[in-house]
Design an enzyme around this catalytic site. Structure first.
Site, PDB file in Angstrom:
ATOM      1  N   THR A  12       0.856  -1.186   0.000  1.00  4.87           N
ATOM      2  CA  THR A  12       0.000   0.000   0.000  1.00  4.87           C
ATOM      3  C   THR A  12       0.894   1.239   0.000  1.00  4.87           C
ATOM      4  O   THR A  12       1.977   1.242   0.575  1.00  4.87           O
ATOM      5  CB  THR A  12      -0.950   0.023   1.211  1.00  4.87           C
ATOM      6  OG1 THR A  12      -0.197   0.197   2.422  1.00  4.87           O
ATOM      7  CG2 THR A  12      -1.760  -1.259   1.290  1.00  4.87           C
ATOM      8  N   GLY A  13       0.436   2.274  -0.669  1.00  5.40           N
ATOM      9  CA  GLY A  13       1.287   3.448  -0.820  1.00  5.40           C
ATOM     10  C   GLY A  13       2.504   3.121  -1.653  1.00  5.40           C
ATOM     11  O   GLY A  13       3.621   3.571  -1.351  1.00  5.40           O
ATOM     12  N   GLY A  14       2.304   2.368  -2.717  1.00  5.84           N
ATOM     13  CA  GLY A  14       3.425   1.877  -3.509  1.00  5.84           C
ATOM     14  C   GLY A  14       3.731   2.670  -4.759  1.00  5.84           C
ATOM     15  O   GLY A  14       4.557   2.245  -5.559  1.00  5.84           O
ATOM     16  N   SER A  16       4.947   5.824  -4.923  1.00  4.97           N
ATOM     17  CA  SER A  16       6.004   6.828  -4.792  1.00  4.97           C
ATOM     18  C   SER A  16       6.821   6.531  -3.537  1.00  4.97           C
ATOM     19  O   SER A  16       6.460   5.680  -2.719  1.00  4.97           O
ATOM     20  CB  SER A  16       5.410   8.251  -4.700  1.00  4.97           C
ATOM     21  OG  SER A  16       4.622   8.395  -3.532  1.00  4.97           O
ATOM     22  N   ILE A  18       9.096   5.499  -0.498  1.00  3.78           N
ATOM     23  CA  ILE A  18       9.540   4.219   0.051  1.00  3.78           C
ATOM     24  C   ILE A  18       8.790   3.067  -0.607  1.00  3.78           C
ATOM     25  O   ILE A  18       9.382   2.030  -0.936  1.00  3.78           O
ATOM     26  CB  ILE A  18       9.345   4.190   1.580  1.00  3.78           C
ATOM     27  CG1 ILE A  18      10.318   5.165   2.254  1.00  3.78           C
ATOM     28  CG2 ILE A  18       9.537   2.784   2.125  1.00  3.78           C
ATOM     29  CD1 ILE A  18      10.034   5.386   3.736  1.00  3.78           C
ATOM     30  N   GLY A  19       7.501   3.235  -0.813  1.00  2.00           N
ATOM     31  CA  GLY A  19       6.692   2.163  -1.404  1.00  2.00           C
ATOM     32  C   GLY A  19       7.136   1.811  -2.805  1.00  2.00           C
ATOM     33  O   GLY A  19       7.256   0.623  -3.151  1.00  2.00           O
ATOM     34  N   SER A 137       7.451   5.224  12.324  1.00  2.00           N
ATOM     35  CA  SER A 137       8.241   6.454  12.189  1.00  2.00           C
ATOM     36  C   SER A 137       8.993   6.693  13.485  1.00  2.00           C
ATOM     37  O   SER A 137       8.506   6.345  14.568  1.00  2.00           O
ATOM     38  CB  SER A 137       7.323   7.641  11.904  1.00  2.00           C
ATOM     39  OG  SER A 137       8.000   8.872  12.131  1.00  2.00           O
ATOM     40  N   TYR A 150       0.167  12.888  14.067  1.00  2.00           N
ATOM     41  CA  TYR A 150       0.901  11.935  13.243  1.00  2.00           C
ATOM     42  C   TYR A 150       1.754  11.018  14.121  1.00  2.00           C
ATOM     43  O   TYR A 150       1.742   9.796  13.958  1.00  2.00           O
ATOM     44  CB  TYR A 150       1.789  12.701  12.258  1.00  2.00           C
ATOM     45  CG  TYR A 150       2.778  11.848  11.509  1.00  2.00           C
ATOM     46  CD1 TYR A 150       2.387  11.060  10.435  1.00  2.00           C
ATOM     47  CD2 TYR A 150       4.130  11.837  11.873  1.00  2.00           C
ATOM     48  CE1 TYR A 150       3.303  10.280   9.741  1.00  2.00           C
ATOM     49  CE2 TYR A 150       5.053  11.064  11.187  1.00  2.00           C
ATOM     50  CZ  TYR A 150       4.630  10.283  10.124  1.00  2.00           C
ATOM     51  OH  TYR A 150       5.533   9.502   9.448  1.00  2.00           O
TER      52      TYR A 150
END
Length: 252
Positions: A12-14, A16, A18-19, A137, A150
């Protein structure tokens, strides 16, 4: 090479950062890939870089309907999964006096709720010896005045990884986390801050970092590969820090 040969992977979030770096590395290591993102244009660009065999799905990480639709498409395409990399997330400044309920709900929905329910709903698809990887994080262990919501969402993920690692290890499913420090990604560079404020923050981070620079997405991707592969077969419920030493100088 071929550490993930024949394995099926959902990131997921792939599209851009790190993904995407992880998707490229996993593909080079033989994985069959599905990636998600919110922006159709970035998804299309990612598919072009990764190759036509990659399944790309526009999906909102914090929406249960989108999660169910996503996993239905992945099941239809792959039937089962060997690796689930939950990397999608949002970060935006939320100073205490200015933070809104809408911001609070959005950040917690994407960063925490979405991860929990994606894991829950993906369980029937996960093969024995599957690996679940969650992006946390370094803010989850340090005071972060203007990003408190966050940071709290990432601290919730750290706790979730520990609990679910114990819950799922009996099924042969490992759950671990990657804990990135300052990484030079598109997401970081798109933070909604005035240019001079953003540059001051970036300069300050580099000055305080023991390694004196931001990390690269590729450097995080290599840790993701370790956790996805059989190399980490005895690693359960851990959070691997990838931060150039920042937590050594920034934590109490």
């Amino acid at each position: 090479m071929n550490k993930l040969n024949g394995k099926t992977v959902l990131i997921t979030g792939g599209s851009s950062g790190i993904g995407l770096a992880t998707a490229k590395l996993f593909s080079a290591e033989g994985a069959r890939l599905a990636i998600t993102g919110r922006d159709p244009e970035r998804l299309a660009a990612a598919k072009e870089q990764l190759g036509g065999d990659t399944l790309t799905i526009a999906s909102e990480a914090g929406c249960l309907n989108d999660i169910e639709t996503l996993l239905s498409q992945v099941k239809q395409h792959f039937e089962t999964l060997d690796v689930l990399f939950l990397n999608a997330g949002v970060a935006e400044p939320t100073p205490l006096e200015m933070a809104t309920e809408e911001q609070f709900d959005h950040i917690m929905r994407v960063n925490f709720k979405g991860v929990f329910f994606t894991i829950q709903k993906a369980l029937p698809m996960l093969n024995p010896n599957a690996s679940i990887i969650v992006t946390t994080s370094i803010t989850n262990r340090s005071g972060t005045p203007n990003f408190s919501i966050y940071a709290a969402s990432k601290a919730a993920l750290r706790s979730l990884v520990q609990s679910l690692a114990l819950t799922l290890i009996g099924r042969g499913i490992r759950v671990n986390a990657i804990n990135p420090g300052p990484i030079d990604t598109e997401g970081f560079n798109r933070l909604p801050l005035p240019g001079e404020v953003f540059q001051a923050i970036k300069d300050d981070i580099e000055a305080r970092s023991p390694i004196k620079r931001f990390g690269a997405p590729d450097e995080v991707a290599k840790v993701a590969l370790f956790l996805a592969s059989d190399d980490s077969a005895y690693v359960v419920g851990e959070e691997i820090v990838v931060d150039g030493g920042m937590t050594l100088v920034c934590l109490p």
